[in-house]
Design a protein around this motif. Structure first.
Motif, PDB file in Angstrom:
ATOM      1  N   ILE A 127       0.842  -1.204   0.000  1.00  0.00           N
ATOM      2  CA  ILE A 127       0.000   0.000   0.000  1.00  0.00           C
ATOM      3  C   ILE A 127       0.882   1.260   0.000  1.00  0.00           C
ATOM      4  O   ILE A 127       0.644   2.209  -0.746  1.00  0.00           O
ATOM      5  CB  ILE A 127      -0.913   0.000   1.262  1.00  0.00           C
ATOM      6  CG1 ILE A 127      -1.853  -1.215   1.273  1.00  0.00           C
ATOM      7  CG2 ILE A 127      -1.668   1.317   1.400  1.00  0.00           C
ATOM      8  CD1 ILE A 127      -3.028  -1.135   0.347  1.00  0.00           C
ATOM      9  N   LYS A 128       1.920   1.207   0.826  1.00  0.00           N
ATOM     10  CA  LYS A 128       2.829   2.353   0.918  1.00  0.00           C
ATOM     11  C   LYS A 128       3.508   2.593  -0.440  1.00  0.00           C
ATOM     12  O   LYS A 128       3.640   3.739  -0.890  1.00  0.00           O
ATOM     13  CB  LYS A 128       3.874   2.056   2.008  1.00  0.00           C
ATOM     14  CG  LYS A 128       4.750   3.217   2.374  1.00  0.00           C
ATOM     15  CD  LYS A 128       5.386   3.016   3.761  1.00  0.00           C
ATOM     16  CE  LYS A 128       6.646   3.858   3.908  1.00  0.00           C
ATOM     17  NZ  LYS A 128       7.885   3.167   3.516  1.00  0.00           N
ATOM     18  N   ALA A 129       3.912   1.526  -1.083  1.00  0.00           N
ATOM     19  CA  ALA A 129       4.580   1.657  -2.383  1.00  0.00           C
ATOM     20  C   ALA A 129       3.636   2.252  -3.421  1.00  0.00           C
ATOM     21  O   ALA A 129       4.047   3.065  -4.258  1.00  0.00           O
ATOM     22  CB  ALA A 129       5.083   0.287  -2.845  1.00  0.00           C
ATOM     23  N   CYS A 130       2.369   1.833  -3.366  1.00  0.00           N
ATOM     24  CA  CYS A 130       1.370   2.415  -4.282  1.00  0.00           C
ATOM     25  C   CYS A 130       1.281   3.916  -4.078  1.00  0.00           C
ATOM     26  O   CYS A 130       1.321   4.692  -5.037  1.00  0.00           O
ATOM     27  CB  CYS A 130      -0.011   1.799  -4.033  1.00  0.00           C
ATOM     28  SG  CYS A 130      -0.220   0.184  -4.765  1.00  0.00           S
ATOM     29  N   GLU A 131       1.146   4.293  -2.820  1.00  0.00           N
ATOM     30  CA  GLU A 131       1.023   5.726  -2.512  1.00  0.00           C
ATOM     31  C   GLU A 131       2.193   6.509  -3.081  1.00  0.00           C
ATOM     32  O   GLU A 131       2.022   7.544  -3.714  1.00  0.00           O
ATOM     33  CB  GLU A 131       0.970   5.934  -0.990  1.00  0.00           C
ATOM     34  CG  GLU A 131      -0.423   5.679  -0.418  1.00  0.00           C
ATOM     35  CD  GLU A 131      -0.388   5.596   1.109  1.00  0.00           C
ATOM     36  OE1 GLU A 131       0.630   5.996   1.712  1.00  0.00           O
ATOM     37  OE2 GLU A 131      -1.388   5.108   1.685  1.00  0.00           O
ATOM     38  N   GLU A 132       3.388   5.981  -2.872  1.00  0.00           N
ATOM     39  CA  GLU A 132       4.587   6.680  -3.339  1.00  0.00           C
ATOM     40  C   GLU A 132       4.629   6.819  -4.853  1.00  0.00           C
ATOM     41  O   GLU A 132       5.192   7.771  -5.384  1.00  0.00           O
ATOM     42  CB  GLU A 132       5.838   5.956  -2.843  1.00  0.00           C
ATOM     43  CG  GLU A 132       6.092   6.204  -1.355  1.00  0.00           C
ATOM     44  CD  GLU A 132       7.203   5.321  -0.798  1.00  0.00           C
ATOM     45  OE1 GLU A 132       7.293   5.224   0.435  1.00  0.00           O
ATOM     46  OE2 GLU A 132       7.955   4.727  -1.601  1.00  0.00           O
ATOM     47  N   ALA A 133       4.027   5.838  -5.549  1.00  0.00           N
ATOM     48  CA  ALA A 133       4.069   5.867  -7.015  1.00  0.00           C
ATOM     49  C   ALA A 133       2.896   6.631  -7.606  1.00  0.00           C
ATOM     50  O   ALA A 133       2.806   6.795  -8.820  1.00  0.00           O
ATOM     51  CB  ALA A 133       4.091   4.438  -7.546  1.00  0.00           C
ATOM     52  N   GLY A 134       1.977   7.066  -6.754  1.00  0.00           N
ATOM     53  CA  GLY A 134       0.793   7.765  -7.265  1.00  0.00           C
ATOM     54  C   GLY A 134      -0.311   6.833  -7.711  1.00  0.00           C
ATOM     55  O   GLY A 134      -1.260   7.233  -8.373  1.00  0.00           O
ATOM     56  N   ILE A 135      -0.149   5.539  -7.362  1.00  0.00           N
ATOM     57  CA  ILE A 135      -1.180   4.556  -7.697  1.00  0.00           C
ATOM     58  C   ILE A 135      -2.214   4.552  -6.578  1.00  0.00           C
ATOM     59  O   ILE A 135      -1.855   4.488  -5.400  1.00  0.00           O
ATOM     60  CB  ILE A 135      -0.547   3.141  -7.866  1.00  0.00           C
ATOM     61  CG1 ILE A 135       0.351   3.124  -9.107  1.00  0.00           C
ATOM     62  CG2 ILE A 135      -1.612   2.060  -7.933  1.00  0.00           C
ATOM     63  CD1 ILE A 135       1.129   1.832  -9.306  1.00  0.00           C
ATOM     64  N   LYS A 136      -3.500   4.611  -6.975  1.00  0.00           N
ATOM     65  CA  LYS A 136      -4.567   4.560  -5.988  1.00  0.00           C
ATOM     66  C   LYS A 136      -4.590   3.170  -5.349  1.00  0.00           C
ATOM     67  O   LYS A 136      -4.398   2.159  -6.035  1.00  0.00           O
ATOM     68  CB  LYS A 136      -5.900   4.807  -6.714  1.00  0.00           C
ATOM     69  CG  LYS A 136      -7.137   4.573  -5.866  1.00  0.00           C
ATOM     70  CD  LYS A 136      -8.411   4.654  -6.719  1.00  0.00           C
ATOM     71  CE  LYS A 136      -9.547   3.930  -5.981  1.00  0.00           C
ATOM     72  NZ  LYS A 136     -10.820   4.003  -6.707  1.00  0.00           N
ATOM     73  N   SER A 137      -4.789   3.096  -4.047  1.00  0.00           N
ATOM     74  CA  SER A 137      -4.895   1.761  -3.437  1.00  0.00           C
ATOM     75  C   SER A 137      -6.067   1.711  -2.471  1.00  0.00           C
ATOM     76  O   SER A 137      -6.417   2.701  -1.827  1.00  0.00           O
ATOM     77  CB  SER A 137      -3.596   1.397  -2.714  1.00  0.00           C
ATOM     78  OG  SER A 137      -3.383   2.283  -1.647  1.00  0.00           O
ATOM     79  N   VAL A 138      -6.697   0.563  -2.436  1.00  0.00           N
ATOM     80  CA  VAL A 138      -7.835   0.330  -1.544  1.00  0.00           C
ATOM     81  C   VAL A 138      -7.585  -1.001  -0.859  1.00  0.00           C
ATOM     82  O   VAL A 138      -7.105  -1.950  -1.485  1.00  0.00           O
ATOM     83  CB  VAL A 138      -9.156   0.173  -2.338  1.00  0.00           C
ATOM     84  CG1 VAL A 138     -10.350   0.479  -1.452  1.00  0.00           C
ATOM     85  CG2 VAL A 138      -9.156   1.015  -3.586  1.00  0.00           C
ATOM     86  N   MET A 139      -7.932  -1.068   0.421  1.00  0.00           N
ATOM     87  CA  MET A 139      -7.725  -2.340   1.107  1.00  0.00           C
ATOM     88  C   MET A 139      -9.016  -2.777   1.787  1.00  0.00           C
ATOM     89  O   MET A 139      -9.722  -1.955   2.378  1.00  0.00           O
ATOM     90  CB  MET A 139      -6.624  -2.207   2.145  1.00  0.00           C
ATOM     91  CG  MET A 139      -6.409  -3.513   2.893  1.00  0.00           C
ATOM     92  SD  MET A 139      -4.830  -3.612   3.743  1.00  0.00           S
ATOM     93  CE  MET A 139      -5.098  -2.467   5.063  1.00  0.00           C
ATOM     94  N   THR A 140      -9.334  -4.055   1.664  1.00  0.00           N
ATOM     95  CA  THR A 140     -10.426  -4.626   2.443  1.00  0.00           C
ATOM     96  C   THR A 140      -9.822  -5.619   3.424  1.00  0.00           C
ATOM     97  O   THR A 140      -9.153  -6.575   3.016  1.00  0.00           O
ATOM     98  CB  THR A 140     -11.430  -5.348   1.526  1.00  0.00           C
ATOM     99  OG1 THR A 140     -12.048  -4.367   0.698  1.00  0.00           O
ATOM    100  CG2 THR A 140     -12.502  -6.066   2.334  1.00  0.00           C
TER     101      THR A 140
END
Lengths: 366, 366
Positions: A127-140
């Motif tokens: 999730i952190k890596a997504c954030e850093e790359a500008g990729i939206k992330s959602v977690m269930t």
């Protein structure tokens, strides 16, 4: 530019004949034209471009003893962390270019069931890596004892969500859930882990291209290519035959024309077989399984094992151990990945790369 | 806690004794109960029943030199023709039982494009075998230069035909046709050749069961089992990595827990690698490739190669040659298949078996 940076680390191995050289250049040129954009990020070429006819050489009947591989006494510690950072930086640029061009970003959904410490760490890092790359992330997050239908329902929501291009079900799932059934329900176009059997079949079969290559095996090949390690015709041993690492790694190495042997828990002479390998990729999950005596001098060793072991001296209370007895191996090999900081960071980089590729495919963005 | 678990894993295992024995008996009992009917015909158990956890032995770190395998000087010539006849006879009984019980018989459709001599011979043999077993067969012959749409249209007809339970597109197809596209159009439930990538993925992955196992690899395993050859833990070499034989054979051997190495045209030391094998399955299509010097004394050798060579002295004008230099090999091995009369007849028997299984599944007939 990256190519220059990493291949400089080793003197390119000269091929034994023209065929291989021409294939290598064909691959390179394909690389620099057709897949211009993805090539900025990933150096491993599309698999179909690697397919070769089975032409047996006339001297297959003669036994050539293989002279011991010469290698300088310099070992390369393959810095997966730094390579992964380069890749993630390129992905960040691509995501930003996508956002500027079409106003969209890739989206990754993660489903995690239960409270396994290692799973939670992996998921948090993703999730952190997504954030850093500008990729939206959602977690269930679902509780350990949740019903199968709850997982399937979360999955169905993400399958239909057009802002999500990759879905990841963190494995292993609790015993009472049918992993096969759940993974089968995942939309093929969003299977960024590449664990769907159709993806696996397409990875295995010559002439086919999977939509996604599983992240860890893809990261391993990327490390080999960026470290200037030739794969074609080399003896490779994969230790472990799990669905998520060992199996797809062996299939991917075969698509790259290595001669692959798969060693597993029931292998009677794993040491002897591994010692014949030019390339060893180990994913057994058994700390220090691979001793120095298992390795041929000059071998290239990628250690996928990450086994958490209690370590009161560490801030987190544990440390990660690989499959390889590092101190012994490092004296023998020509290149090796450390644990941590080797293959691990590449897995996350490849997940981001697969998610980006999926969004590009969806938006027909090149 | 994890440390403790890790230690327990390492201590727990002496798989050479109890564990394997108990798994073997579990498999046997499964055999004789759950799969009572299919077991009459095919001895190889369902793949999922073979799945084992990856538990590494505590002595993996020690190198045990393997003593040369003792074997008596008696070679078994594996009589594939006779074994295949037994299987076909059982299939005939089952087809007859189905017809009497529900008034239905299995149906196989064959699509053949062009006039390749070998393809026409294979197809003719398959049709004849169907007739003998009481299986309905239909053939569509298309000219060499036919359009892709014609093949797809023939395929669509058979996909919809409820009297057809297996469809076979005879390979190789002429160059201008897209083999992947055509095979993808084949209904999964009727893919008796098992060449669909979803079937291949399910064959590869632990915990999964393909609807159909490709006929030649399935026939090879059946020959091993019926000849009393143990597969689990044995070193196996597969020569050739084609989608239709080499690849699925290597995957199937892995599901049976052999330690598999895949040797191919770009392997630098095929002789050396093959000489380590307890079981050699060769499908290179190169006559006499495997010399005596490639074989470990006592190895079991299955020769899938069938290369037609002109032979004016033969009635048909040609004879079939295998990959193995038979006269040299037969002096060394503990068991070997001849060409012809070895693996070939098993491929057809397995095609009938897959077609019968498909019809049973369709009619829910046990």
């Amino acid at each position: 530019m990256m190519m220059a940076r990493y291949t400089m680390q080793r003197v390119a191995i000269s091929w034994q004949n023209g065929l291989i050289t021409s294939i290598a250049s064909a691959t390179r040129s394909l690389h620099t034209t057709k897949d211009r954009h993805s090539c900025k990020i990933i150096m491993s070429p599309p698999l179909v471009s690697l397919d070769l006819p089975d032409i047996w050489s006339s001297n297959s009947n003669q036994y050539h003893s293989i002279p011991p591989q010469k290698f300088s006494n310099e070992q390369i510690i393959i810095d997966g962390k730094s390579i992964a950072e380069d890749i993630r930086s390129s992905i960040t640029s691509e995501v930003s270019r996508m956002k500027e061009s079409i106003g969209k970003v890739p989206g990754l959904a993660v489903i995690v069931v239960g409270q396994r410490r290692d799973s939670l760490i992996y998921v948090r890092n993703k999730i952190k890596a997504c954030e850093e790359a500008g990729i939206k992330s959602v977690m269930t997050e679902l509780p350990d004892e949740c019903a199968e239908d709850e997982v399937l329902s979360a999955l169905a929501n993400f399958n239909e969500d057009s802002s999500i291009h990759g879905i990841l079900v963190q494995l292993p799932l609790p015993q009472h859930l049918d992993e096969g059934k759940i993974l089968n329900a995942l939309s093929l176009e969003k299977d960024v882990d590449g664990f769907h059997p159709l993806n696996m079949g397409n990875l295995a079969m010559r002439g086919r291209e999977p939509l996604f290559i599983p992240c860890t095996p893809k990261g391993c090949i990327e490390l080999l290519i960026r470290s200037g390690v030739e794969i074609i015709g080399k003896n490779a041993v994969v230790i472990g035959k799990s669905n998520i690492v060992g199996l797809p790694t062996s299939l991917l190495l075969q698509r790259h024309h290595a001669t692959v042997s798969i060693v597993h828990a029931l292998t009677k002479n794993p040491e002897q077989i591994t010692r014949e390998a030019d390339i060893v990729i180990t994913a057994a999950g058994v700390p220090n399984l691979v001793r120095g005596s298992w390795l041929k001098p000059g071998a290239v060793v990628l250690d996928v094992g990450t086994f958490p072991v209690d370590d009161p001296s560490s801030e987190s209370g544990y440390c990660l151990m690989g499959d390889v007895y590092y101190e012994e191996a490092v004296e023998l090999v020509s290149a090796i990945t450390p644990v941590p900081g080797g293959v691990g960071p590449m897995t996350i980089a490849m997940l981001l790369s697969n998610t980006l590729d999926s969004a590009k495919r969806k938006f027909d963005f090149t």
